[in-house]
Design an enzyme around this catalytic site. Structure first.
Site, PDB file in Angstrom:
ATOM      1  N   HIS A  49       0.802  -1.226   0.000  1.00 42.73           N
ATOM      2  CA  HIS A  49       0.000   0.000   0.000  1.00 42.73           C
ATOM      3  C   HIS A  49       0.835   1.276   0.000  1.00 42.73           C
ATOM      4  O   HIS A  49       0.278   2.372  -0.135  1.00 42.73           O
ATOM      5  CB  HIS A  49      -0.962  -0.001   1.187  1.00 42.73           C
ATOM      6  CG  HIS A  49      -2.003  -1.071   1.086  1.00 42.73           C
ATOM      7  ND1 HIS A  49      -2.877  -1.172   0.035  1.00 42.73           N
ATOM      8  CD2 HIS A  49      -2.288  -2.128   1.890  1.00 42.73           C
ATOM      9  CE1 HIS A  49      -3.669  -2.223   0.199  1.00 42.73           C
ATOM     10  NE2 HIS A  49      -3.319  -2.828   1.319  1.00 42.73           N
ATOM     11  N   ASP A 179      -7.899  -4.529   7.485  1.00 42.01           N
ATOM     12  CA  ASP A 179      -8.671  -5.404   6.603  1.00 42.01           C
ATOM     13  C   ASP A 179      -9.545  -6.362   7.408  1.00 42.01           C
ATOM     14  O   ASP A 179     -10.696  -6.622   7.034  1.00 42.01           O
ATOM     15  CB  ASP A 179      -7.729  -6.201   5.684  1.00 42.01           C
ATOM     16  CG  ASP A 179      -7.350  -5.397   4.443  1.00 42.01           C
ATOM     17  OD1 ASP A 179      -8.239  -4.776   3.853  1.00 42.01           O
ATOM     18  OD2 ASP A 179      -6.160  -5.394   4.081  1.00 42.01           O
TER      19      ASP A 179
HETATM   20  C1  3PY Z   1      -4.158  -4.192   7.588  1.00 42.66           C
HETATM   21  O1  3PY Z   1      -4.336  -3.711   8.720  1.00 42.66           O
HETATM   22  O2  3PY Z   1      -5.053  -4.655   6.879  1.00 42.66           O
HETATM   23  C2  3PY Z   1      -2.800  -4.228   7.050  1.00 42.66           C
HETATM   24  O3  3PY Z   1      -2.587  -4.807   6.018  1.00 42.66           O
HETATM   25  C3  3PY Z   1      -1.729  -3.486   7.773  1.00 42.66           C
HETATM   26  O4  3PY Z   1      -1.658  -2.207   7.271  1.00 42.66           O
HETATM   27 MG    MG Z   2      -4.263  -5.393   4.938  1.00 36.39          MG
END
Ligand code: 3PY
Ligand code: MG
Length: 259
Positions: A49, A179
């Site tokens: 990201h 996520d």
């Molecule tokens: C998440 O929290 O989904 C990650 O991939 C860490 O940034």
């Molecule tokens: Mg993630």
């Protein structure tokens, strides 16, 4: 090039003190070297990201390793070429996103470990220099001195966490709480400390402990680090480069203007 003196595996075997690292999104070897000289134990490059490509990552890994810190890479996706590439460039650990099944965890291990544990392809020219090892010695030691983490950050991964954690050769689980909380709330929101997130993280930490794996997570701030550490997480991203810059700028403005 200075050689990597940090023994990440031995450090992570000590579960009393959490191992904290910074999380980089900005492609800059200078900034990587600077962060590696802070009293925080490692630096992770976010190649999923952030805006860090492989030609940015290679000199960043060198700068971090030269400062005597382990370079960690969260790669773009669970692809064997991407895993081998960062390890060949000298990364001490690779964090593989979105590992949703035993088979996907096995594929990550296969790419990260040489036989007999896996099928990593040979050619770690930069890694030999980073570790100050002959190719023959690197082959002997690589499976132990480099670590592979499977990210648990979906409902499917949570459902399969016991099977994923039992995959031979895996060194740790790494929770992506953003996520994971989006998935568990069915898109309602990102909440790294919601009850549903923490309940899931307890199961993930237990699966890691049962299989003698390191339990890792993206924390991102001091209060979240404390919450996760109390649950047994010992390998944590503490702060993101852009947030550190913003906090530094805000504290300067406050000191000068009092606001
Ligand atoms: C998440 O929290 O989904 C990650 O991939 C860490 O940034
Ligand atoms: Mg993630």
């Amino acid at each position: 090039m200075a050689t990597q003196s940090f023994d990440l595996k031995a450090r992570l075997a000590n579960r009393r003190e959490p191992f904290l690292f910074s999380w980089m999104t900005i492609p800059s070897p200078q900034l990587a070297g600077q962060l590696a000289r802070l009293p925080i134990e490692g630096v992770c490059l976010d190649m999923q990201h952030g805006t860090i490509g492989f030609s940015d990552a290679a000199p960043m890994i060198a700068a971090i390793s030269s400062a005597g810190r382990p370079a960690i890479a969260r790669i773009l996706w669970n692809e064997p070429g991407l895993i081998g590439q960062v390890l060949d460039a000298g990364a001490a650990a690779v964090i593989v996103p979105m590992v949703n099944s035993k088979e996907q965890a096995e594929a990550a291990v296969k790419a990260a470990k040489y036989p007999p544990l896996g099928g990593r392809s040979w050619g770690g020219y930069t890694a030999f220099q980073t570790y100050g090892l002959s190719p023959a010695d690197y082959l002997k030691k690589a499976n132990s001195i480099t670590q592979v983490f499977a990210m648990i950050e979906t409902q499917a991964a949570l459902d399969a966490v016991e099977e994923i954690a039992a995959v031979p050769g895996l060194d740790g689980l790494f929770v992506g709480p953003s996520d994971l909380s989006i998935a568990l709330s069915k898109g309602a929101g990102i909440d790294k400390t919601a009850k549903h997130t923490l309940d899931a993280m307890k199961l993930i930490a237990a699966a890691a402990a049962k299989n003698n794996l390191v339990a890792g997570a993206f924390a991102g701030s001091a209060d979240v680090i404390d919450t996760y550490a109390a649950m047994g997480y010992t390998f944590m991203a503490g702060a993101v480069d852009v947030d550190l810059l913003q906090a530094g700028a805000e504290s300067l403005i406050k000191a000068v203007k009092g606001v």
